[in-house]
Design an enzyme around this catalytic site. Structure first.
Site, short mmCIF file in Angstrom:
data_model
loop_
_atom_site.label_atom_id
_atom_site.label_comp_id
_atom_site.label_asym_id
_atom_site.label_seq_id
_atom_site.Cartn_x
_atom_site.Cartn_y
_atom_site.Cartn_z
N GLN A 1 0.81 -1.00 0.19
CA GLN A 1 0.04 -0.10 0.04
C GLN A 1 0.98 1.36 0.19
O GLN A 1 0.35 2.31 -0.12
CB GLN A 1 -1.03 0.05 1.34
N GLU B 1 -14.66 3.14 9.96
CA GLU B 1 -15.33 4.31 10.53
C GLU B 1 -15.13 5.74 9.88
O GLU B 1 -14.51 5.89 9.32
CB GLU B 1 -14.66 4.31 11.85
N TYR C 1 -9.70 -10.74 10.44
CA TYR C 1 -10.02 -11.37 9.04
C TYR C 1 -10.20 -12.76 9.28
O TYR C 1 -10.95 -13.45 8.57
CB TYR C 1 -9.00 -10.95 8.13
N HIS D 1 -0.80 0.01 5.69
CA HIS D 1 -1.45 0.82 6.73
C HIS D 1 -0.38 1.96 6.73
O HIS D 1 0.15 2.36 7.75
CB HIS D 1 -1.58 0.44 8.12
#
Length: 378
Positions: free
Chosen positions: A94, A251, A272, A159
């Site tokens: 990412q 969220e 997960y 992340h």
């Protein structure tokens, strides 16, 4: 409402140039339907390999980051060029070249803001915030300087965050992921899983909540976040952040000074594997989300809409979904609720959503490798 990267600019002639110069280059507009009525979705540009961030310039042009490490400039006629001088990035998982924002005083400073994952020693990488001057011909970055580096950097490709939001007072807020190291999001001696607040020169405002606490990172404004990838200010100047949960529990949070948003102690999702996360959904001293999705939609960029072209959408939240190929529209009246899902062939893996100066809604589609513009149907 905030028009990201533009709210202080007032250039109606530039807006006119933008609309008259770029619009003829759009491909044929596809007519779609939303609850507000008919809309048009036009393709602005294609051939963009994993576009991540979008920011408008006051002359009718705009900038787009590509995660592999390219910054692309489009002028007011839609002509594109790669911008030289982009720093080396950790383009794995990412990570890569992430967000871009245009300074509110761009007409004086010509400064732009970037976040990216910077490679470190022994395979580590962390999120970095940098400022550079865009050359007059927009062909290169000049005087690039690193203003902030996540500490510690972290390992792996997960992340990184990260969005940039500049307040009306000129303070910089940056959202940071916990780099897959869950407990670090509760550690004030780490930038992992935090929203940080700093000045343009990298200094820390004296009223940051942990600036005087021994052992704490003074830049931290809020913590207990997992992987926040969307941020915007509302009309009252409140900062809102949208973040990824695990399996469920994505969220939207209204960010306050010194607040702890609970990850990984509380969550509305599960790991997960199906295992329970932390102690449940609530704990004293930890904040509740203003809204959450279960199942997860994998949210990314977010825009809080001004109402310029669609008055009925004033103050509404538009959140891109990477998982369900849509844009979630949330109504703030009486508490955030999901009002509809804008789901069309163009909304494949929506990475960023930005309100343009004219009030149209632009979004980046990773799946289509393209930029699109939503406007009212004629």
């Amino acid at each position: 409402m905030t028009v990201r990267n533009w709210s202080c600019f007032a250039f109606p002639f530039a807006f006119f140039l933008m609309l008259t110069a770029i619009a003829p280059l759009f491909s044929h507009a596809a007519e779609r339907h939303a609850t507000t009525g008919r809309i048009e979705i036009e393709k602005v540009a294609g051939g963009l390999d994993v576009p991540w961030g979008l920011a408008f310039l006051p002359n009718g042009g705009f900038l787009v980051t590509l995660r592999e490490g390219q910054l692309i400039h489009f002028d007011a006629r839609g002509r594109r060029q790669s911008v030289d001088g982009v720093p080396d990035v950790y383009a794995k998982g990412q990570g890569g070249l992430l967000d871009v924002a245009v300074a509110r005083d761009f007409n004086l400073s010509r400064e732009i803001f970037l976040t990216y994952s910077k490679p470190g020693s022994w395979g580590s990488a962390g999120t970095v915030f940098a400022i550079a001057t865009l050359s007059e011909d927009a062909s290169r970055l000049e005087s690039l300087r690193t203003v902030f580096e996540m500490d510690p950097p972290g390992r792996g490709g997960r992340h990184f965050g990260s969005r940039i939001a500049e307040s009306h007072a000129g303070e910089i807020f940056i959202s940071l992921g916990e780099r897959g190291d869950r407990p670090e999001a509760q550690n004030l001696d780490s930038h992992h899983g935090a929203v940080v607040r700093l000045r343009r020169d990298g200094s820390v405002p004296d009223d940051n909540p942990f600036a005087a606490r021994s052992g704490a990172k003074p830049e931290i404004w809020s913590y207990g976040h997992r992987n926040p990838q969307g941020a915007d200010f509302d009309a009252e100047g409140n900062l809102w952040v949208v973040e990824h949960g695990a399996r469920g529990g994505d969220e939207i949070n209204r960010i306050g000074k010194g607040q702890n948003f609970g990850w990984p102690v509380i969550s509305y999702g599960r790991h997960y594997s199906g295992a329970k996360i932390g102690i449940g959904t609530a704990k004293e001293g930890m904040e509740q989300p203003e809204f959450y999705w279960d199942p997860s939609i994998a949210p990314s960029g977010m825009a809080i809409y001004s109402g310029k072209l669609w008055p009925d959408w004033t103050g509404h939240f538009f959140v891109g979904s990477l998982k369900f190929d849509m844009i979630s529209r949330l109504d703030p009246d009486g508490g955030l609720t999901e009002a509809e899902r804008l789901e069309y062939p163009e909304t494949e893996r929506v990475r960023d959503v930005v309100e343009a100066p004219d009030g149209s809604i632009w979004f980046l589609s990773e799946g289509k490798s393209a930029i699109y513009r939503i406007s009212p149907a004629h």
